[in-house]
Enzyme design. Structure first.
Site, PDB file in Angstrom:
ATOM      1  CB  CYS A  53      -0.902   0.016   1.307  1.00  9.33           C
ATOM      2  SG  CYS A  53      -0.055   0.000   2.899  1.00  9.33           S
ATOM      3  CB  CYS A  70       3.476  -0.091   3.469  1.00 10.76           C
ATOM      4  SG  CYS A  70       2.722  -0.789   4.585  1.00 10.76           S
ATOM      5  CB  CYS A  89      -0.195  -3.869   2.219  1.00  7.65           C
ATOM      6  SG  CYS A  89       1.444  -3.363   2.703  1.00  7.65           S
ATOM      7  CB  CYS A 133       1.009  -2.928   6.956  1.00  8.13           C
ATOM      8  SG  CYS A 133      -0.142  -2.734   5.713  1.00  8.13           S
ATOM      9  CG  ASP A 175      -1.010 -13.659  67.054  1.00  6.90           C
ATOM     10  OD1 ASP A 175      -0.677 -13.895  67.909  1.00  6.90           O
ATOM     11  OD2 ASP A 175      -0.567 -13.392  65.841  1.00  6.90           O
TER      12      ASP A 175
END
Lengths: 213, 498
Positions: free
Chosen positions: B25, B28, B77, B80, B314
């Site tokens: 793409c 990218c 793509c 990615c 306790d």
């Protein structure tokens, strides 16, 4: 603060107990007494336990071979509710029966082992502590008449401490057997250490029943 | 964009087209070129992925090559996996949409994160190799990481779906993580075992250290740093191939922990502070922790709790006075903001529910304040009430008179004790000697053999053992001073600054 809650003062806030019951001591409240099983009086069938961990000593084996006294190895263990064991001198022991006085406690139990050397015990799991089994001798009780008796561990586990008060004054072992006169603290090997102890030894009630029958 | 940037972008695009990687793409491509301005990415709206395999003018040889990877899924793509592509993300968002709109968290701001399959790093490395070779203006170090660029684009998208404000930075407490899983991730990573044979052979043997999986993200990054180019090319396609499947989207939302603090009083002598188990068996029915948390659990939703307090008492000891400070950490809470009085209502419910535990001042505190909880534990002074009973010693038949006892004990100030580890805790504490102080004592006689003792001690003093002596493992002790043996204990902890 909440107004609806009534907070009783301390003397009225105790857990329910029988109102007229005698006040119990610390030892009575938190520990259970275990005694060596009372032996049958027939001396021939008395077979004192063989000591497997310590090296043999000629006087020791002579004592072992004379089967006449069933009370010379009478043991008393106080077991805390958290399973820690206090090794004490039983009130049925020969020393009491003969009215002997204790001169000293000898912790050099074999040529190599001294119970007082147990100083480097580290941490919660007590690493570095001397490991003992039920027959291991914790001390030789030397009496003023020259006789000596072995005090055995009775429980398999780790030796945590020898009571410093009993080193100073061994007589409290005889005078105050239930508590202050304890000789050693043992942390039992769980689970078998404690279960084996409960098989071999008896509670106070059982002891009374077995002795009277 | 700067001129050189535009040039680099076009150069990269050209090379990718030559290599039949035009499905990569546009975004990218921009990030590979090192374009750092987020608005450039947003300008490139919905980049189309050219369907190169359907071009009839392609020479036969190319078609045959492409036919190797059967196109069973709409193209995405390969750099990615489609997460930078609007159309694909829109699909993903509609899949996870319900989780986002039905968000149970009340936070009004969120930060975004994305987790990608580990194999994406392999793809990136592969692209970097080929572009370093073919594009002179390409610099590996300038590549914008896909995670970073993804956040630029998707912040507004998530904002729209969730109705919450998207922020960046550390101050936000609420995280939305977009999780991307790829089915073939494992298979892709498997090549690493061959690529770095030595390293992974070692890992296979050392099962214990590497139990998190043979090829982890960290391991992969390290391997990629060390591996030579030829070695990489031998075991992984350069450039990378098309992904065989579409990723599975998921979303995980978490909120930082919130902290509820307060003070509690305990009026029972049979209740431990925290659940008491021995060998897996419960020794007591409930605990302070559980009694407080049960009403909180009904009112609020969260993943888990962590309880802590400033000291403890306790099982058989009451906690009186103002109460002991405690803290509950609620992890991943869905509700983090409370209307005035809301916590007070919860407190009222807790107090109505159980009469043996009462809570006060229940409030939300900031994480930064939580370390104040432990402040009181070892430095402060503690005050106790003890009910003491005299038992005559073996040899004495007379008890000391109450007036004498009172006079004697109240005279004592700052008494220094040496305490060996009490036998009652010796199974879980190391055997040691502790020096502790008793600052003062007050006596209230009750009967001829009972009195109330109020005493103030240094933190860490074993009070029970001070009274009965624990066979003289604590000296001096009340017993040695007075021959007392029985005790019952209360603790109103009015802590005084020392």
């Amino acid at each position: 603060m909440s107004v609806d809650i009534e907070i009783p003062p301390i003397e009225h806030s105790l857990l329910p107990q029988a109102p007229d019951a005698d006040p119990l001591s610390v030892e009575q409240r938190y520990y259970t007494r275990y005694y060596t099983r009372p032996l049958v009086q027939d001396p021939v069938s008395c077979v004192p336990p063989t000591d497997s961990t310590d090296s043999t000593d000629s006087t020791d084996s002579n004592e072992r071979k004379s089967p006449t006294d069933p009370f010379k190895e009478a043991g008393l263990i106080l077991v805390h509710s958290n399973r820690i064991c206090l090794v004490c001198l039983s009130p049925h022991h020969t020393i009491h029966r003969k009215g002997l006085k204790v001169e000293r406690l000898n912790f050099q139990v074999t040529n190599r082992i001294n119970r007082l050397d147990n100083l480097d015990v580290k941490g919660k799991s007590k690493r570095g502590a001397q490991v003992v089994d039920e027959n291991a001798i914790l001390a030789w009780i030397e009496c003023d008449n020259g006789e000596r008796y072995p005090l055995r561990s009775q429980v398999k586990g780790k030796l945590i401490e020898i009571n410093p008060k009993v080193i100073e004054d061994p007589q409290i072992m005889v005078d105050q057997p239930f508590g202050p006169g304890f000789v050693a603290i043992i942390m039992p090997k769980l689970p078998e250490g404690l279960s084996q102890l409960k098989e071999r030894m008896v509670t106070e009630d059982e002891f009374k029943k077995l002795s009277s029958s | 964009m700067w001129t050189h940037e535009i040039e680099t972008v076009e150069a990269i695009q050209g090379v990718l087209n030559e290599l039949d990687c035009s499905d990569i793409c546009r975004r990218c491509v921009l990030r590979l070129a090192g374009v750092k301005k987020s608005h450039e990415f947003l300008k490139v709206a919905d980049p189309p992925t050219p369907a190169t395999d359907q071009d009839p003018t392609e020479p036969e040889s190319k078609k045959a090559k492409l036919a190797e990877a059967p196109l069973s899924i709409p193209p995405c793509c390969r750099a990615c996996l489609g997460i930078m592509q609007d159309s694909i993300m829109a699909e993903a968002l509609s899949q996870i949409g319900p989780q986002l709109t039905d968000c149970p968290f009340d936070a009004d701001h969120f930060t975004l994160a994305v987790s990608v399959p580990t194999s994406l790093a392999l793809r990136e490395h592969s692209l970097k190799l080929i572009l370093t070779d073919r594009v002179p203006g390409f610099f590996e170090g300038c590549v914008v990481p896909v995670k970073q660029a993804w956040k630029w684009i998707n912040g507004p998208k998530f904002e729209a779906v969730m109705g919450k404000k998207f922020v960046t930075g550390d101050s936000c407490q609420f995280f939305v993580e977009f999780q991307v899983t790829l089915a073939e991730d494992e298979a892709e990573k498997a090549c690493l075992v061959d690529m770095c044979k030595l390293e992974y052979l070692q890992r296979q043997h050392k099962q214990k250290t590497y139990h998190m999986g043979l090829v982890t993200r960290v391991a992969l990054e390290k391997s990629l740093q060390d591996v030579s180019d030829e070695q990489f090319r031998k075991h992984y396609p350069v450039p990378p191939t098309r992904p065989l499947s579409r990723f599975q989207p998921d979303v995980k939302m978490t909120h930082n922990s919130i902290f509820l603090a307060g003070r509690y009083n305990k009026y029972s002598r049979e209740l431990p502070q925290t659940p008491w188990l021995v060998d897996g068996e419960r020794k007591a029915e409930s605990s302070v922790e559980e009694l407080i948390i049960s009403d909180i659990k009904e009112a609020l939703v969260f993943d888990s709790t962590n309880f802590s307090s400033s000291g403890r008492e306790d099982v058989d000891v009451r906690m009186l006075g103002d109460g002991r400070p405690f803290l509950f950490e609620l992890t991943n809470p869905r509700q983090t903001m409370f209307k005035p009085g809301e916590l007070y209502e919860i407190q009222k419910k807790i107090n109505a529910h159980s009469k043996i535990v009462q809570v006060h001042d229940l409030q939300l505190v900031k994480k930064a304040e939580t370390n104040r909880l432990k402040e009181g534990e070892d430095q402060k002074t503690k005050t106790y009430n003890a009910l003491c009973r005299l038992c005559p010693g073996k040899n004495s038949t007379n008890l000391m008179s109450m007036t004498d006892i009172k006079a004697k004990l109240e005279l004592i100030k700052n008494l220094e004790l040496k305490q060996r580890t009490p036998i009652r805790v010796l199974h879980r504490r190391p055997n040691a000697v502790r020096k502790r102080s008793v600052y003062f004592m007050e006596v209230t006689p009750l009967t001829s053999d009972q009195f109330k003792l109020r005493l103030s001690t240094q933190a860490g003093t074993y009070v029970k053992e001070f009274v009965h002596g624990d066979f003289d493992r604590t000296i001096p002790n009340l017993s040695s001073i007075l021959e007392t043996e029985k005790i019952d204990l209360d603790w109103p902890a009015k802590t005084h600054p020392s």
